[in-house]
Design a protein around this motif. Structure first.
Motif, mmCIF file in Angstrom:
data_model
loop_
_atom_site.group_PDB
_atom_site.id
_atom_site.type_symbol
_atom_site.label_atom_id
_atom_site.label_comp_id
_atom_site.label_asym_id
_atom_site.label_seq_id
_atom_site.Cartn_x
_atom_site.Cartn_y
_atom_site.Cartn_z
ATOM 1 N N ARG A 98 39.523 29.161 8.073
ATOM 2 C CA ARG A 98 38.998 30.519 7.923
ATOM 3 C C ARG A 98 37.726 30.700 8.754
ATOM 4 O O ARG A 98 37.516 31.750 9.383
ATOM 5 C CB ARG A 98 38.708 30.807 6.446
ATOM 6 N N ARG A 99 36.895 29.657 8.789
ATOM 7 C CA ARG A 99 35.687 29.744 9.619
ATOM 8 C C ARG A 99 36.039 29.791 11.103
ATOM 9 O O ARG A 99 35.401 30.482 11.893
ATOM 10 C CB ARG A 99 34.770 28.564 9.307
ATOM 11 N N ALA A 100 37.112 29.075 11.476
ATOM 12 C CA ALA A 100 37.561 29.109 12.868
ATOM 13 C C ALA A 100 38.045 30.506 13.255
ATOM 14 O O ALA A 100 37.756 30.985 14.359
ATOM 15 C CB ALA A 100 38.684 28.089 13.081
ATOM 16 N N VAL A 101 38.760 31.164 12.351
ATOM 17 C CA VAL A 101 39.217 32.534 12.610
ATOM 18 C C VAL A 101 38.034 33.444 12.898
ATOM 19 O O VAL A 101 38.037 34.210 13.876
ATOM 20 C CB VAL A 101 40.029 33.073 11.408
ATOM 21 N N ARG A 102 37.008 33.355 12.063
ATOM 22 C CA ARG A 102 35.834 34.223 12.255
ATOM 23 C C ARG A 102 35.110 33.908 13.559
ATOM 24 O O ARG A 102 34.642 34.811 14.261
ATOM 25 C CB ARG A 102 34.908 34.100 11.041
ATOM 26 N N LYS A 103 35.029 32.610 13.907
ATOM 27 C CA LYS A 103 34.353 32.231 15.158
ATOM 28 C C LYS A 103 35.137 32.746 16.363
ATOM 29 O O LYS A 103 34.554 33.291 17.313
ATOM 30 C CB LYS A 103 34.181 30.709 15.245
ATOM 31 N N ILE A 104 36.446 32.576 16.354
ATOM 32 C CA ILE A 104 37.284 33.041 17.457
ATOM 33 C C ILE A 104 37.075 34.530 17.685
ATOM 34 O O ILE A 104 36.881 34.987 18.818
ATOM 35 C CB ILE A 104 38.766 32.720 17.172
ATOM 36 N N GLN A 105 37.079 35.296 16.600
ATOM 37 C CA GLN A 105 36.923 36.744 16.752
ATOM 38 C C GLN A 105 35.495 37.124 17.120
ATOM 39 O O GLN A 105 35.282 38.049 17.915
ATOM 40 C CB GLN A 105 37.376 37.447 15.477
ATOM 41 N N ASP A 106 34.512 36.422 16.586
ATOM 42 C CA ASP A 106 33.124 36.723 16.928
ATOM 43 C C ASP A 106 32.841 36.478 18.413
ATOM 44 O O ASP A 106 32.031 37.195 19.028
ATOM 45 C CB ASP A 106 32.161 35.883 16.079
ATOM 46 N N LEU A 107 33.500 35.468 18.988
ATOM 47 C CA LEU A 107 33.305 35.160 20.400
ATOM 48 C C LEU A 107 33.979 36.185 21.307
ATOM 49 O O LEU A 107 33.658 36.274 22.485
ATOM 50 C CB LEU A 107 33.853 33.764 20.718
ATOM 51 N N GLY A 108 34.897 36.962 20.770
ATOM 52 C CA GLY A 108 35.647 37.900 21.596
ATOM 53 C C GLY A 108 36.855 37.253 22.243
ATOM 54 O O GLY A 108 37.162 37.502 23.408
ATOM 55 N N MET A 109 37.552 36.422 21.463
ATOM 56 C CA MET A 109 38.788 35.799 21.921
ATOM 57 C C MET A 109 39.969 36.456 21.204
ATOM 58 O O MET A 109 39.850 36.901 20.061
ATOM 59 C CB MET A 109 38.766 34.293 21.619
ATOM 60 N N ILE A 110 41.108 36.509 21.877
ATOM 61 C CA ILE A 110 42.323 37.057 21.277
ATOM 62 C C ILE A 110 42.852 36.059 20.260
ATOM 63 O O ILE A 110 43.073 34.888 20.573
ATOM 64 C CB ILE A 110 43.371 37.339 22.369
ATOM 65 N N LEU A 111 43.049 36.518 19.027
ATOM 66 C CA LEU A 111 43.485 35.655 17.923
ATOM 67 C C LEU A 111 45.001 35.761 17.766
ATOM 68 O O LEU A 111 45.537 36.845 17.568
ATOM 69 C CB LEU A 111 42.785 36.075 16.630
ATOM 70 N N ASP A 112 45.682 34.607 17.803
ATOM 71 C CA ASP A 112 47.145 34.546 17.893
ATOM 72 C C ASP A 112 47.730 33.863 16.660
ATOM 73 O O ASP A 112 47.304 32.763 16.298
ATOM 74 C CB ASP A 112 47.510 33.756 19.154
#
Length: 324
Positions: A152-166
């Motif tokens: 769950r923390r990885a999901v938030r980091k991915i989106q906070d960085l501005g990466m496309i979440l797949d």
């Protein structure tokens, strides 16, 4: 022109790089993509079997191969980090590639590695391939196991960085856990419809609807085993039926291409996910045949503006909105 949201070309580049070759994209991939009117897409770093036994080592190997390849093919391919990079490449008549991460098994529980990969240029990430890992569970993992707290923390980091979440490759439990955690657009770069082909890698209608609700996209996957359960019916015509179904369920603004071509993969890598003698849909054997998809879309009644949205405009919208 066409945007392919999922390509394993970096895997092939790495294999040739390890043999001492240079200018690999030009030699082995450029003409095929050009013939298929593929203008660009997401090229993923994937810890392909048997190299998944030391996934971080393999990830760094692939990063080294990409770094060596980039200057060799800079006149024909721009490794892009933003929407403006992509548009510059288009204006210069070059193809473009965003670096993706197909699974994050390589990081274990060290979320700082996501920052390192982002600094290298990654602008897309999924949590798993088909396996279970410390973040989440893939399609072949324990059905009841979903995201972990670290996931769950990885999901938030991915989106906070501005990466496309797949969400491609996640099992159902992890899919719903991720959607409970994420904000903004979430995509499935290379998945088809479970209503038409009952494979765990394909998505159920309620999952398609939820991805559309986030503003996300699903990319049509050409891997034959996701098209039809019967081998002789794994045809281009039946593949486009998945496209029609997605549009009916999600709407025209939430569907794209994510072809996942793998005819250039071999040995243990190909055998890790393909149980048939070939991995391709009949009539779409590799990227050079993509114009056949467009013709079939026209035949079944898609209008020109709808085709443009699916072919590239919907993915361009996601990139502009998400990638910082």
């Amino acid at each position: 022109m066409n945007f392919d949201a999922h390509s394993d070309i970096w895997t092939d580049v790495t294999q040739h790089h390890l043999k001492g070759e240079r200018d690999i994209f030009r030699k082995y991939h450029y003409e095929r993509l050009k013939k298929g009117q593929i203008e660009g897409g997401i090229f993923v770093i994937w810890n392909d079997p048997p190299y998944d036994k030391d996934p971080l080592k393999r990830t760094r190997q692939m990063m080294e191969a990409i770094a060596c390849e980039e200057p060799d093919c800079a006149d024909i391919l721009k490794v892009s980090h933003s929407y403006s990079d992509m548009m510059t490449a288009r204006s210069e008549g070059k193809m473009y590639a965003f670096i993706g991460l197909e699974g994050l098994k390589s990081i274990g529980e060290d979320l700082d590695l996501i920052d390192e990969f982002y600094q290298f240029g990654a602008r897309h990430a999924g949590l798993t391939w088909n396996e279970e890992n410390p973040l989440a569970t893939g399609a072949l993992g324990t059905p009841e196991r979903g995201l972990t707290d670290v996931g769950r923390r990885a999901v938030r980091k991915i989106q906070d960085l501005g990466m496309i979440l797949d969400v491609s490759h996640l099992n159902d439990a992890s899919f719903w856990d991720l959607l409970d955690t994420a904000t903004g657009p979430v995509v499935a770069t290379h998945s088809n419809c479970r209503a038409l082909c009952n494979r765990p890698r394909n998505l159920m209608d309620d999952q398609l609807k939820e991805l559309a609700r986030t503003g996300g996209i699903v990319g049509l996957n050409s891997f034959n085993e996701f098209v039809h359960m019967e081998e002789d019916k794994q045809t281009l015509e039946n593949l486009v039926k998945h496209l029609v179904h997605m549009v009916e369920v999600m709407g025209i603004d939430h569907v794209g291409f994510g072809f996942d071509f793998s005819e250039f993969l071999e040995g243990d890598t190909l055998g890790s996910f393909s149980s048939q003698s070939t991995p391709f849909t009949i009539g779409l054997e590799d990227a050079s045949y993509v114009p056949n998809v467009i013709e079939e879309m026209k035949r079944v009644g898609f209008h020109e503006d709808e085709i443009e949205k699916i072919a590239y405009k919907n993915w361009h919208r996601i990139i502009k909105e998400v990638v910082k």
